[in-house]
Design a protein around this motif. Sequence first.
Motif, short mmCIF file in Angstrom:
data_model
loop_
_atom_site.label_atom_id
_atom_site.label_comp_id
_atom_site.label_asym_id
_atom_site.label_seq_id
_atom_site.Cartn_x
_atom_site.Cartn_y
_atom_site.Cartn_z
N THR A 1 0.81 -1.19 0.05
CA THR A 1 -0.04 -0.25 -0.04
C THR A 1 1.12 1.04 0.21
O THR A 1 0.76 2.44 -0.76
N GLY A 2 2.10 1.13 0.78
CA GLY A 2 2.81 2.60 0.41
C GLY A 2 3.81 2.46 -0.57
O GLY A 2 3.57 3.62 -1.15
N VAL A 3 4.03 1.58 -0.86
CA VAL A 3 4.24 1.65 -2.33
C VAL A 3 3.47 2.05 -4.16
O VAL A 3 4.03 3.15 -4.38
N ASN A 4 2.64 2.27 -2.90
CA ASN A 4 1.20 2.30 -4.61
C ASN A 4 1.40 3.82 -4.32
O ASN A 4 0.98 4.61 -5.26
N LEU A 5 0.99 4.05 -2.79
CA LEU A 5 0.65 5.12 -2.33
C LEU A 5 2.35 6.56 -2.51
O LEU A 5 1.41 7.73 -3.24
N VAL A 6 3.29 5.98 -2.92
CA VAL A 6 4.08 6.41 -3.22
C VAL A 6 4.28 7.02 -4.58
O VAL A 6 3.88 8.48 -5.25
N LEU A 7 4.12 6.15 -5.25
CA LEU A 7 4.05 6.04 -6.81
C LEU A 7 3.01 7.23 -7.16
O LEU A 7 3.23 7.95 -8.70
N ARG A 8 1.87 6.73 -7.02
CA ARG A 8 0.55 7.46 -7.74
C ARG A 8 0.48 9.13 -6.74
O ARG A 8 0.08 9.95 -7.32
N LEU A 9 0.97 9.43 -5.50
CA LEU A 9 0.29 10.86 -4.81
C LEU A 9 1.75 11.82 -3.98
O LEU A 9 1.02 12.95 -3.95
N ILE B 1 1.41 8.84 6.62
CA ILE B 1 1.07 7.92 8.01
C ILE B 1 1.09 6.47 7.50
O ILE B 1 1.76 5.55 8.20
N ASN B 2 0.80 6.68 6.26
CA ASN B 2 0.91 4.77 5.33
C ASN B 2 2.09 4.87 4.98
O ASN B 2 2.48 3.46 4.97
N ILE B 3 3.33 5.89 4.54
CA ILE B 3 4.07 4.93 4.12
C ILE B 3 5.18 5.25 5.99
O ILE B 3 5.96 3.94 5.68
N THR B 4 4.89 5.53 6.77
CA THR B 4 5.80 5.42 8.33
C THR B 4 5.33 4.11 8.64
O THR B 4 6.32 3.34 9.31
N LYS B 5 3.83 4.13 8.90
CA LYS B 5 3.22 2.22 8.62
C LYS B 5 4.49 1.49 7.77
O LYS B 5 5.29 0.50 8.63
N SER B 6 4.52 2.11 6.78
CA SER B 6 4.95 0.91 5.84
C SER B 6 6.64 0.42 6.16
O SER B 6 7.11 -0.20 6.32
N ILE B 7 7.55 1.67 6.96
CA ILE B 7 8.83 1.41 7.12
C ILE B 7 8.78 0.88 7.96
O ILE B 7 9.57 0.22 8.57
#
Length: 338
Positions: free
Chosen positions: A33-41, A197-203
């Motif tokens: 989810t984190g990778v998807n959101l980074v690539l898109r947003l 928040i999603n990226i930090t959870k992903s990390i």
Amino acid sequence: FAHIQGLSYTEMDNLGTSTLITRMTSDINQIQTGVNLVLRLFLRSPFIVFGAMIMSFTIDVKSAMTFVVTIPALSIVVFGIMLVSIPLFKKVQARLDKVMLLTRENLEGARVIRAFNRQQKEVDEFDLMGIQLYVGRISAFLNPVTYVIINLATVAIIWIAAGQTDIGILSQGKVVALINYMSQILVELVKLANLIINITKSIACAKRINVVFDTKPSITEVEEDSALSEAQKAAGQDVPKVVFDNVALRYGKASEDSLTGISFTVKAGETIGIIGGTGSGKSSLVNLIPRFYDATGGVVKIDGVDVKDYDLRSLRMKVGVVPQKAVLFQGTIAENIR
């Protein structure tokens, strides 16, 4: 999955089954989810926020000053909530391990739980909801506060721009454009906040997965089987099939040895029974033969060769194991036996 399959029983014991399942499912999904959101947003949102602010200055500097105040205020709210919620999300992920452990125990021990009428106690222990609700409320606080700030900023724009329109500096269309720019900033900042928040959870999840990758198998194997010992070649069939020579075993975090000073010899065709109470080390002793665990002292030999000198595949081709608990894999009984 391939890495986990290469770990020995020792690493499995240290990591725990429940946390491995959580890391392979929940943590990996969170990273996706984190990778998807980074690539898109991730690249788009900052450009739109600062682009909208710059464009507002091209329309009217006095009205655009509202953006200069609003964006820092929104950033403080967004990052403030983020800083509070990130440590809580890490706790939620760790708590998932415990929930997975409880679920697994409850499913495996369903008959025992029902037999002793302990259902309600297990339900009471199954508590992830409290911390989830707490962190959920903090995260849910983000949208209403953001909307309040943006709406106040919109009111300020209308108030300032109305005076500019009255004296003929601004047209009504330009006022609408300023309001639209403010709305764009709102949408993108909310997206960016959720993204961070999603990226930090992903990390956090990636670190948990890296712990598994950093765990190296304690049982190393040789590239090829060592040549059979000269003694074995000379003695032919007289070489004992299995030899334990003053063997000791201590589990990873144990304070003392589970096995000490074990010595015996088994010749071809002999049958040996090992008798002892629960926890006396019968299974531990047997697990040393196929190298599910490595002896911490002494030597285990098969056909006169130290088990550590065998390639694991070759060694385990020599050993047949019937475990205490039957595990049936998908397929026919014949396939399971094979």
